[in-house]
Design a protein around this motif. Sequence first.
Motif, PDB file in Angstrom:
ATOM      1  N   PRO A  54      70.205  60.802  33.087  1.00  0.00           N
ATOM      2  CA  PRO A  54      70.552  62.042  32.376  1.00  0.00           C
ATOM      3  C   PRO A  54      69.382  62.549  31.531  1.00  0.00           C
ATOM      4  CG  PRO A  54      72.361  60.489  32.261  1.00  0.00           C
ATOM      5  CD  PRO A  54      71.208  59.749  32.873  1.00  0.00           C
ATOM      6  N   GLY A  55      68.983  63.790  31.769  1.00  0.00           N
ATOM      7  CA  GLY A  55      67.909  64.403  30.998  1.00  0.00           C
ATOM      8  C   GLY A  55      66.536  64.299  31.614  1.00  0.00           C
ATOM      9  N   ILE A  56      66.382  63.452  32.644  1.00  0.00           N
ATOM     10  CA  ILE A  56      65.041  63.314  33.217  1.00  0.00           C
ATOM     11  C   ILE A  56      65.077  62.806  34.661  1.00  0.00           C
ATOM     12  CG2 ILE A  56      64.679  60.961  32.332  1.00  0.00           C
ATOM     13  CD1 ILE A  56      61.703  62.011  31.785  1.00  0.00           C
ATOM     14  N   LEU A  57      64.310  63.473  35.509  1.00  0.00           N
ATOM     15  CA  LEU A  57      64.060  62.939  36.855  1.00  0.00           C
ATOM     16  C   LEU A  57      62.944  61.917  36.749  1.00  0.00           C
ATOM     17  CD1 LEU A  57      64.493  62.964  39.935  1.00  0.00           C
ATOM     18  CD2 LEU A  57      62.765  64.783  40.052  1.00  0.00           C
ATOM     19  N   SER A  58      61.766  62.364  36.265  1.00  0.00           N
ATOM     20  CA  SER A  58      60.655  61.454  35.959  1.00  0.00           C
ATOM     21  C   SER A  58      59.592  62.204  35.178  1.00  0.00           C
ATOM     22  CB  SER A  58      60.034  60.880  37.234  1.00  0.00           C
ATOM     23  OG  SER A  58      58.896  60.099  36.924  1.00  0.00           O
ATOM     24  N   GLY A 100      66.960  66.730  34.822  1.00  0.00           N
ATOM     25  CA  GLY A 100      66.343  67.144  33.555  1.00  0.00           C
ATOM     26  C   GLY A 100      64.873  67.443  33.731  1.00  0.00           C
ATOM     27  N   HIS A 101      64.033  66.833  32.904  1.00  0.00           N
ATOM     28  CA  HIS A 101      62.591  67.047  32.984  1.00  0.00           C
ATOM     29  C   HIS A 101      62.035  66.468  34.298  1.00  0.00           C
ATOM     30  CE1 HIS A 101      62.520  68.243  28.768  1.00  0.00           C
ATOM     31  NE2 HIS A 101      63.114  67.116  28.439  1.00  0.00           N
ATOM     32  N   ALA A 102      61.035  67.150  34.831  1.00  0.00           N
ATOM     33  CA  ALA A 102      60.319  66.657  36.011  1.00  0.00           C
ATOM     34  C   ALA A 102      58.856  67.041  35.837  1.00  0.00           C
ATOM     35  CB  ALA A 102      60.881  67.253  37.294  1.00  0.00           C
ATOM     36  N   VAL A 103      58.043  66.067  35.443  1.00  0.00           N
ATOM     37  CA  VAL A 103      56.655  66.329  35.084  1.00  0.00           C
ATOM     38  C   VAL A 103      55.736  65.481  35.967  1.00  0.00           C
ATOM     39  CG1 VAL A 103      54.960  66.247  33.212  1.00  0.00           C
ATOM     40  CG2 VAL A 103      57.346  66.824  32.709  1.00  0.00           C
ATOM     41  N   ALA A 104      54.576  66.068  36.347  1.00  0.00           N
ATOM     42  CA  ALA A 104      53.567  65.356  37.135  1.00  0.00           C
ATOM     43  C   ALA A 104      54.213  64.795  38.405  1.00  0.00           C
ATOM     44  CB  ALA A 104      52.892  64.285  36.288  1.00  0.00           C
ATOM     45  N   LYS A 105      54.202  63.475  38.613  1.00  0.00           N
ATOM     46  CA  LYS A 105      54.788  62.934  39.838  1.00  0.00           C
ATOM     47  C   LYS A 105      56.261  63.256  39.949  1.00  0.00           C
ATOM     48  CE  LYS A 105      54.777  61.038  43.778  1.00  0.00           C
ATOM     49  NZ  LYS A 105      54.065  61.703  44.910  1.00  0.00           N
ATOM     50  N   ILE A 119      69.072  71.599  36.802  1.00  0.00           N
ATOM     51  CA  ILE A 119      70.176  71.919  35.900  1.00  0.00           C
ATOM     52  C   ILE A 119      69.713  72.884  34.816  1.00  0.00           C
ATOM     53  CG2 ILE A 119      71.480  69.808  36.297  1.00  0.00           C
ATOM     54  CD1 ILE A 119      70.317  68.640  33.761  1.00  0.00           C
ATOM     55  N   ASP A 120      70.637  73.729  34.398  1.00  0.00           N
ATOM     56  CA  ASP A 120      70.351  74.654  33.309  1.00  0.00           C
ATOM     57  C   ASP A 120      70.143  73.871  32.024  1.00  0.00           C
ATOM     58  OD1 ASP A 120      70.862  76.802  35.083  1.00  0.00           O
ATOM     59  OD2 ASP A 120      73.014  76.616  34.709  1.00  0.00           O
ATOM     60  N   GLY A 121      69.190  74.301  31.223  1.00  0.00           N
ATOM     61  CA  GLY A 121      68.965  73.627  29.954  1.00  0.00           C
ATOM     62  C   GLY A 121      67.520  73.692  29.517  1.00  0.00           C
ATOM     63  N   ASP A 122      67.225  73.089  28.380  1.00  0.00           N
ATOM     64  CA  ASP A 122      65.890  73.114  27.794  1.00  0.00           C
ATOM     65  C   ASP A 122      65.053  71.976  28.373  1.00  0.00           C
ATOM     66  OD1 ASP A 122      63.745  73.777  26.212  1.00  0.00           O
ATOM     67  OD2 ASP A 122      64.491  72.728  24.430  1.00  0.00           O
ATOM     68  N   PHE A 123      64.701  72.118  29.637  1.00  0.00           N
ATOM     69  CA  PHE A 123      63.929  71.097  30.342  1.00  0.00           C
ATOM     70  C   PHE A 123      62.610  71.685  30.844  1.00  0.00           C
ATOM     71  CE2 PHE A 123      68.444  69.973  31.059  1.00  0.00           C
ATOM     72  CZ  PHE A 123      68.458  68.775  30.348  1.00  0.00           C
ATOM     73  N   LYS A 124      61.614  70.826  31.013  1.00  0.00           N
ATOM     74  CA  LYS A 124      60.304  71.249  31.477  1.00  0.00           C
ATOM     75  C   LYS A 124      60.035  70.689  32.865  1.00  0.00           C
ATOM     76  CE  LYS A 124      59.240  73.451  27.705  1.00  0.00           C
ATOM     77  NZ  LYS A 124      59.190  74.932  27.724  1.00  0.00           N
ATOM     78  N   MET A 162      53.911  74.794  32.416  1.00  0.00           N
ATOM     79  CA  MET A 162      55.217  74.166  32.532  1.00  0.00           C
ATOM     80  C   MET A 162      56.296  75.244  32.536  1.00  0.00           C
ATOM     81  SD  MET A 162      54.172  71.084  32.714  1.00  0.00           S
ATOM     82  CE  MET A 162      55.712  70.150  32.591  1.00  0.00           C
ATOM     83  N   TYR A 163      57.393  74.960  33.243  1.00  0.00           N
ATOM     84  CA  TYR A 163      58.426  75.973  33.449  1.00  0.00           C
ATOM     85  C   TYR A 163      59.796  75.475  33.026  1.00  0.00           C
ATOM     86  CZ  TYR A 163      54.693  77.615  36.512  1.00  0.00           C
ATOM     87  OH  TYR A 163      53.483  78.002  37.012  1.00  0.00           O
ATOM     88  N   SER A 164      60.622  76.413  32.620  1.00  0.00           N
ATOM     89  CA  SER A 164      62.041  76.131  32.449  1.00  0.00           C
ATOM     90  C   SER A 164      62.643  75.988  33.844  1.00  0.00           C
ATOM     91  CB  SER A 164      62.721  77.281  31.714  1.00  0.00           C
ATOM     92  OG  SER A 164      62.714  78.453  32.534  1.00  0.00           O
ATOM     93  N   PRO A 165      63.822  75.383  33.980  1.00  0.00           N
ATOM     94  CA  PRO A 165      64.437  75.288  35.305  1.00  0.00           C
ATOM     95  C   PRO A 165      64.581  76.646  35.992  1.00  0.00           C
ATOM     96  CG  PRO A 165      65.531  73.781  33.822  1.00  0.00           C
ATOM     97  CD  PRO A 165      64.572  74.591  32.976  1.00  0.00           C
TER      98      PRO A 165
END
Length: 234
Positions: A54-58, A100-105, A119-124, A162-165
């Motif tokens: 929850p909140g993060i892919l990686s 959730g967040h998905a950064v770099a890899k 998902i909708d939300g404050d994620f990068k 970096m982008y919002s979803p």
Amino acid sequence: MNNLVHYSSEDNYAIITIKNGKVNAISHEVIAEINECLDKALEDEKVVILTGQPGILSGGYDLKVMTQSLDAAKELVSKGSELSHRLLSFPLPVIVACSGHAVAKGAFLLLSADYRLGIDGDFKIGLNEVMIGMTMHNAGIAIAKNKLTSVYLDRSVNNAEMYSPKDAVAAGFIDKTVPQEHLLPTAIKVAQMFGQLNLKAHAATKLKVRKEFLENLQLSIDLDKKEELSFSKK
């Protein structure tokens, strides 16, 4: 397996869940376990749903490895690129349910799938390599070129934007956003839809559509193995 990646077999799909610490770091062990899970999905003939906590892919590669030495970082990046190649050429459909967040890899996992949900939300979501001083590797550029829309390519790769979803949909990182509680149910509906495909035809067509790209990606991976990984300090 070290249980950093969990495999759950359902009706016509399998859920592969990364569970490695606060940022779901992509380590050698995580890559090995994802590959084991893909082997199992192939054996079971299941559509793949890849997701995170929850909140993060990686948040990207394991910093302990990436800061150990340039050779250690290069080896991990190489294995990560090979994982992307496998996902992009995998005979069965691959869905990433970005939790959730998905950064770099983490963002490259999105770019390595057949269908991507966020998902909708404050994620990068995005590629921060240049921001942290890493010159983008050849395989990363090839993967980005294949999926990102042209107007966002330079912004994402060269400028580490970096982008919002919602904006990540426009950029090409994900295909659709849904409310958080709808993420897995929607991914399952997509998996069930994909399960109606003739999977042999899907596999053969995927390889034909991506033939030139996959060949170029393999050449890029091979080139990265010959080149030094470059990190710059401010």
